[in-house]
Design a protein around this motif. Sequence first.
Motif, PDB file in Angstrom:
ATOM      1  N   GLY A 103     -35.451  -6.480 -23.007  1.00 12.29           N
ATOM      2  CA  GLY A 103     -36.868  -6.491 -23.367  1.00 12.29           C
ATOM      3  C   GLY A 103     -37.408  -7.884 -23.586  1.00 12.29           C
TER       4      GLY A 103
ATOM      5  N   ASN B 231     -38.685   5.295  -9.756  1.00 16.15           N
ATOM      6  CA  ASN B 231     -37.651   6.317  -9.548  1.00 16.15           C
ATOM      7  C   ASN B 231     -38.071   7.693 -10.032  1.00 16.15           C
ATOM      8  OD1 ASN B 231     -36.118   4.333  -8.479  1.00 16.15           O
ATOM      9  ND2 ASN B 231     -34.590   4.247 -10.115  1.00 16.15           N
ATOM     10  N   PHE B 232     -39.162   7.755 -10.767  1.00 16.05           N
ATOM     11  CA  PHE B 232     -39.691   9.066 -11.157  1.00 16.05           C
ATOM     12  C   PHE B 232     -40.197   9.836  -9.938  1.00 16.05           C
ATOM     13  CE2 PHE B 232     -41.054   7.126 -15.458  1.00 16.05           C
ATOM     14  CZ  PHE B 232     -39.864   7.505 -16.043  1.00 16.05           C
TER      15      PHE B 232
ATOM     16  N   LEU C 134     -32.112   0.293  -7.725  1.00 20.92           N
ATOM     17  CA  LEU C 134     -30.813   0.212  -8.400  1.00 20.92           C
ATOM     18  C   LEU C 134     -30.614  -1.145  -9.061  1.00 20.92           C
ATOM     19  CD1 LEU C 134     -28.704   1.622  -5.441  1.00 20.92           C
ATOM     20  CD2 LEU C 134     -29.232   2.837  -7.546  1.00 20.92           C
TER      21      LEU C 134
ATOM     22  N   ASN D 231     -35.407  -1.906 -14.914  1.00 23.19           N
ATOM     23  CA  ASN D 231     -36.611  -2.241 -15.673  1.00 23.19           C
ATOM     24  C   ASN D 231     -37.887  -1.670 -15.054  1.00 23.19           C
ATOM     25  OD1 ASN D 231     -37.736  -3.553 -17.916  1.00 23.19           O
ATOM     26  ND2 ASN D 231     -38.080  -5.460 -16.816  1.00 23.19           N
ATOM     27  N   VAL D 232     -38.945  -2.429 -15.027  1.00 23.15           N
ATOM     28  CA  VAL D 232     -40.231  -1.938 -14.523  1.00 23.15           C
ATOM     29  C   VAL D 232     -40.142  -1.544 -13.053  1.00 23.15           C
ATOM     30  CG1 VAL D 232     -42.642  -2.538 -14.125  1.00 23.15           C
ATOM     31  CG2 VAL D 232     -41.496  -3.312 -16.209  1.00 23.15           C
TER      32      VAL D 232
ATOM     33  N   SER E 299     -37.860  -0.126 -11.538  1.00 21.00           N
ATOM     34  CA  SER E 299     -37.257   1.189 -11.326  1.00 21.00           C
ATOM     35  C   SER E 299     -38.135   2.324 -11.838  1.00 21.00           C
ATOM     36  CB  SER E 299     -35.884   1.257 -12.001  1.00 21.00           C
ATOM     37  OG  SER E 299     -36.041   1.246 -13.402  1.00 21.00           O
ATOM     38  N   LEU E 300     -39.281   2.009 -12.382  1.00 20.25           N
ATOM     39  CA  LEU E 300     -40.128   3.105 -12.870  1.00 20.25           C
ATOM     40  C   LEU E 300     -40.611   3.986 -11.716  1.00 20.25           C
ATOM     41  CD1 LEU E 300     -42.173   1.405 -15.732  1.00 20.25           C
ATOM     42  CD2 LEU E 300     -40.248   2.969 -15.906  1.00 20.25           C
TER      43      LEU E 300
ATOM     44  N   CYS F 174     -36.813  -9.889 -20.645  1.00 21.12           N
ATOM     45  CA  CYS F 174     -37.908  -9.672 -19.715  1.00 21.12           C
ATOM     46  C   CYS F 174     -39.079 -10.555 -20.117  1.00 21.12           C
ATOM     47  CB  CYS F 174     -38.323  -8.212 -19.671  1.00 21.12           C
ATOM     48  SG  CYS F 174     -39.617  -7.856 -18.485  1.00 21.12           S
TER      49      CYS F 174
ATOM     50  N   ILE G  77     -30.662  -6.115 -14.233  1.00 22.54           N
ATOM     51  CA  ILE G  77     -29.636  -5.444 -15.038  1.00 22.54           C
ATOM     52  C   ILE G  77     -29.904  -3.949 -15.199  1.00 22.54           C
ATOM     53  CG2 ILE G  77     -28.479  -5.370 -17.273  1.00 22.54           C
ATOM     54  CD1 ILE G  77     -29.218  -8.320 -17.618  1.00 22.54           C
ATOM     55  N   THR G  78     -31.150  -3.603 -15.456  1.00 22.45           N
ATOM     56  CA  THR G  78     -31.453  -2.199 -15.755  1.00 22.45           C
ATOM     57  C   THR G  78     -32.370  -1.541 -14.725  1.00 22.45           C
ATOM     58  OG1 THR G  78     -33.510  -2.544 -16.981  1.00 22.45           O
ATOM     59  CG2 THR G  78     -31.470  -2.871 -18.201  1.00 22.45           C
TER      60      THR G  78
END
Lengths: 240, 179, 572, 171
Positions: free
Chosen positions: B179, B97-98, B134, B91-92, B94-95, B149, B88-89
Motif C-alpha cells: 500500500g 480480474n473481476f 498475474l 494491485n490496481v 489486477s482489479l 504503492c 507483487i500483488t
Amino acid sequence: MPAITLTINNDLISARQGQTLLEVAREHGIEIPTLCHLDGLEAMGGCRLCLVELQGAPRPVPSCVTKAAEGMVVTTHSDKLVEYRKMLVELLLAERTHTCSICVQNNNCELQTLAAKLGIDHVRFDYLHQQLPMDASRERFALDHNRCVLCLRCVRVCDAVEGAHTWDVRGRGSTSRIVADLDRPWGTSTSCTDCGKCVQLCPTGALFKKGATVGEMKKERSFLNRILERRRLAAQGGTP
Amino acid sequence: MSRLRLATAWLGGCSGCHMSFLDLGEQLIEISDAIELVYGPLVDAKEFPEGMDVTLIEGAVANFENLELLQQIRKRSKLLISFGDCAITGNVTSLRNFFSVDDLLTAVYHAGPGSAPRSDEADQVLPELLPRVLPLHQVVEVDAYIPGCPPDPERILAVLSSLLKGEAVTLSEVQRSFG
Amino acid sequence: MNRVELAELAETVTAQQQSCRLRLLVCCGTPCVAAGAEAVVAALREKLAALGNPADLELVGTGCQGPCSRGPLLTVLRPGQPEQVWQKTTPELAVSILEAELQQAPVPDENLLPADWPFFTRQTRLVLANSGRIDPENLEQYIACGGYESLAQVLHDMTPDQACDSVVQSGLRGRGGGGYPTGLKWQLVRKGSGSRKFIVANGDEGDPGAYMDRSLMESDPHRILEGIAIAGYAIGAEQGYIYVRGEYPVAAQRLRKAIKDAERAGLLGSRVLDSSFSFRIDIRIGAGAFVCGEETALLASIMGRRGQPRIRPPYPAEAGLWGCPTLINNVETFGNIPSIFSIGPQAFNAIGNGKSRGTKVFALCGEVVNNGLIEVPMGIPLREIVFEIGGGLANGAAFKAAQTGGPSGGCIPAEKLDTPVDYENLQALGSIMGSGGLIVMGEQSCMVDVARFFMEFCLDESCGKCVPCRTGTVEIYRLLSRICNGSASQRDLQTLEQLCQMVKDTSLCGLGAAAPNPVLSTLRWFRAEYEAHVSQRRCPAGVCTMDQLPLHLLGEQLLQRIAALRCDGEGY
Amino acid sequence: MSGDCCEHTLLVDDPRLKLVERAMKRLQYQPDALIEVLHTAQEAFGYLSRDLLSHVAAQLKLPESQVFGVATFYHFFTLRPKGEHSCIVCTGTACYVKGAGEILNTLEQAAGIKAGQTTADGRLSLGTARCLGNCSLAPMITIDDTVYGPEKPEGAVDKLNRLLEVPHEQG
C-alpha cells in the motif's frame, strides 16, 4: 485468585487461574498475533493466528481460548508457528481483494500491519478475486465485502454489546458473507441503531465511516472496555 | 570494481514506481558511480540486454507482451526484483480480474465513450490481454520484493544499498508493508 | 408391557413364524426397489391372495439384505432347511419359486445364490443381524428376534454403573469415525453434573459413498431405539434425539413409527418396561451440512443454529445441549449396544483385532463385483473384503486403491491390501476407518483427480469459521486443479504439501484437520502419479486432459495462445 | 444481492401459512426450533421467501439476520422456487468414480441449464447431491424422487425428455 506457574518460551511465568494463554503472554510482553480476538468479546478461535505449541498436545492450540494451567510448557514462536501464521495471513490476503493502495484504511489496517510484521512480502497463493458487492446504502457508514476477513467482531459486538444483532453470516465456507437483517441493503435495516461499534472494531476497511479522509481513519476502540466495565459494576450493584 | 549492471522494466502499471525511483534525486547521482543503469523507460535502449546483474520490474503481467518480456528478462538477469505492489500483488492492475476479458473490452472500447478500433486494427495496436492479470512470481522465479504503492525512495535506496554490499535484500518491518 | 410379557410375546411370534411352511422375505431396500422389488412383492401378494392367504405362508418386505447390486433379492425360509437367496428376481420368477415350493417341485435355480457364497459366509452380522430378516415397521418381528430383551435385562438386572462397565468391557469404540472408546464416553457423561442430561444419536451420515447408517435406520430402527434407551439408563438421561440426515426421509419416517410403536408398547416413554426409568426419543432432521458430523456443530444444529463447531473444551460430555452433559454416539454405535448385552461383553470383545473390537459395517462400492452392505469382524484383511466378499474388481480390472473414510480418509494402495482393517492400522496408512465407506478403484481412476474430488467436497462443506479450512481448502483445490490441467510447476507441488500440512495442523475442527488427508495419502502412495502430471504433463490413468501450459513453458510456446492461464475465472 | 432470495407476499389466510403456524405452536415458539420450523415452511411453500423468513423470525423472536444465516447455511433449504420437476445427479464418491460427471454434463447440455438452476419455463430444476446413499446403484440419479441406476448419460437424457414431454397439468 490462586496463582499458577507455567513455562512460556523457556521462561517460568506466574499467572492467575482462569487466565487464557494469550492474556498471560500479553501481560509478560510476549506478542501473539490475532485478528478475530478482541478483549471484551467472546473468544471465537477462528483466525488461528494465536496458535501456540503446547507440550504434549498433538496440534497447536489457540491461545485465546486455552486456559493457563499449572506446569504447562508453551511455545509462542517457533519456525513452524511463524510459517503457519504467514500462510494464514497470505490466505486472507488472497481470499478477498485487499488492494491496500486504494483502501480507506491504508496504513490503519490490522491485516496490513500484521502482514508486514510477519515478513510477508508476497503471497504464494492464487488471488481469488471474488467479485463482491459494496453496500454504501447506510447514511453514515459503508460495508465493503472485498475487505472483510470474517473475523466476526462486528457480529459479536452488535449482538452482545449493542444488543441489536443486525449482523450475522450468510452461506458457509468460502461463500460466507456478513449480512444485515435478511440480507437487505444496510441502509434499509430496521434493527441497526447506527451506533457504529462494528465500524470501530473492524480490523480492516470492510466497515468504515463515510466522508472521512484516510488520515481520519484511525479506529477508536476504548469504548468497548469502558461499556463492559460499567456494566460489570452495575451488575454488582455499584454505581456506574 | 565494475559497476552493478541495473535494468528497470515497466509492465502493467502506472509508472509510479519509476517516479519514486526518480525521487531518489541527488542520491541517484551519488550511487551512479557504483551502478550503471543499462535499460528501462528512463534509458534509451530498444532491446533488453544480456547479462544484467539486477532488474527491477514495475507492474503486473497483464498481456502477452508483458509475459514475453518478463521471460526474456528472467533469462538475462541474475537477480529479478518485483518492484512495487502491482508486480507483487497485481494491485490496481489486477482489479480487472473481476471481469472476463471480453466483457472488459466491450465495456471499455465498444460500449464505452468514443469509437472503438476495428477488431483487426485492434489486434495490431493493442497487445493481447491475458485472461487474468498475474503477479510476477506466478510466472517466473522472483528473487526479492519491494512492496509499496509506490515504494518510497528510502525503500529503493535500502535495497540498492544491500545489493551494492552484496547482501541479501531485507527490508525492515516498516519498509515492507503493502500500500 | 413388562419383562414377562415381552418374553411371552417373543415366544408367541417366534412360534408363529416357525409354524410357517414358507416365509418369503423380499428386500425392499432402495436399491432393490429401484430394481423392481415392489412388483415382486405385488406379484407374490396377488398369488397368496389367490391361494386364500394361507396362514402358513408369510410374505415379509424387509430392509436391506446386503448384496445391493444384485436386487431385487428374495430370501426363502423353510423350517428345518437351509435358507435360499435369489438374486435379480422378477415377479414371474418369484411366483414360480413360490409355486414350485408349494408343489415341492424342483425350483428354478439359475438366479439362486450359492449357499457358500463368500459375500454371506465371510460376514459376522451383529448390528445387521436383523437387517433383511424382519419388516422394519413391525415391532413384533423385532421382539421375536430378541429385541428389547437387552433393555429389559439392563433395566432390571443392572445398575447404571454396571451397564457402563459392560460397554467398557466390550471394547466398543465410536463407529462414526473417531474411534473414541464408547464406554469411557458413557462414564464421562454419567459423571457429568447437570440437572438434565441428553443423548444424541448421530444419523447425519454425510460421507459421500457411505450408506451404513441409512440402511440401519431403515432396516432395523428399533435396534437403534433400544441402544439409545440403554444408554439413557446408563448415563441418567431422560431425553434422546436422533439427528437424521435430511436426504433420508424413509429413515426418519420409520424411526418415527418405531418410536410411536415402542411408546405404545411401553418400551419407551414413562416407566419403561414397568421400571422406574422414563425415556423419550425425538427425531431431528438435518438440513444438509457435512460439518454437523462434528459433535459441537451437531449440537448447534439441534439447537436451531448454524452448524458451526466451537472450540473444545468444554466437551459435550460436560456441556452439550443447552449446557447440559450430552452423550453423542453414531447410530451404528448404538446399534451395537443391544448385541453387547445379548451376547455378553466378553463375547463381543472376543471379536476383533488389537484395540478394535467387535464388527464394522462397510458400504462396499465402486469398481467391485459385489456392491453392497457388509458387516465384518474388525481386523479382517482388506484383501479379503475386496476379493472374497467383494468378488474382486468388475471386468477383471486391476486393483489400484481402496478409499476409506470418505473426505477425511485416504486411499490405500495395492501393496497394502493385506493390512488388517481396524482403527490403528488404517490410521498408520494415512487413512481412517471413518464411518464405513469403502470405495474400490481400478486403474482407470486418477488419484490426483480423486483427491481433487474430495477437496471440492471439503471446500463446499467447510463451515467458514476458521481461515485454514475456509480458504486453505479452496487454495488446495486450485493447486490440484492446476496439477490436473497440466499447468502446475514443481513449486506448486511443494506449496501443495506445505499448505496441506498447515491446514491439517491449524484447523479448528475435525473437518478441516482431516480435509487434507485424501491429498496427503495419495501423495504418499501415488506420488509418481502427481509427478507424471507435473513433470511430463501426463495423466497415467488417462482421466485428466492437459489443456493448459505451465507458465514457465509459455515462453517457448507463446503462439499457442492458450484460452486461459492459471485461473479459470469461475468462482474457485 | 436481492436476487438470491425471492420476495413473496404472505397472505394471512394462506393454508400453507397455517401449517407453519401449527408447527411453531407445537414447538411452543422456541427459538431453538428454528430448523424444524424452516423444514415445515419449505415443505409447505416449496421454498423460503424473504417474507416467510421474516415472519418466522418475528414469531420465534429471533433476529432476522440469524434466521437468514441459518437458512443459507444448510444446503437443504432453498430461497428460490423450484421447478415443477426435479432431477438430481448424485455426485458421491462411488457415483463420481463411475462417471457421474459425464451424466451431469450431458444433462446440463440437454436441459440448457447448470446444476442448481431451474429452466426459464419453471418446468425443471437440475441439481446435484453429495451422496444419496444408494452407492450400489452408482452412478445414480433421481427424477422426482424416483431412484434410477446404474445410469448412463443417454439413458438419463431419455428419461428426462420423457418426463418433460408429459404436458403441463393444469391446477
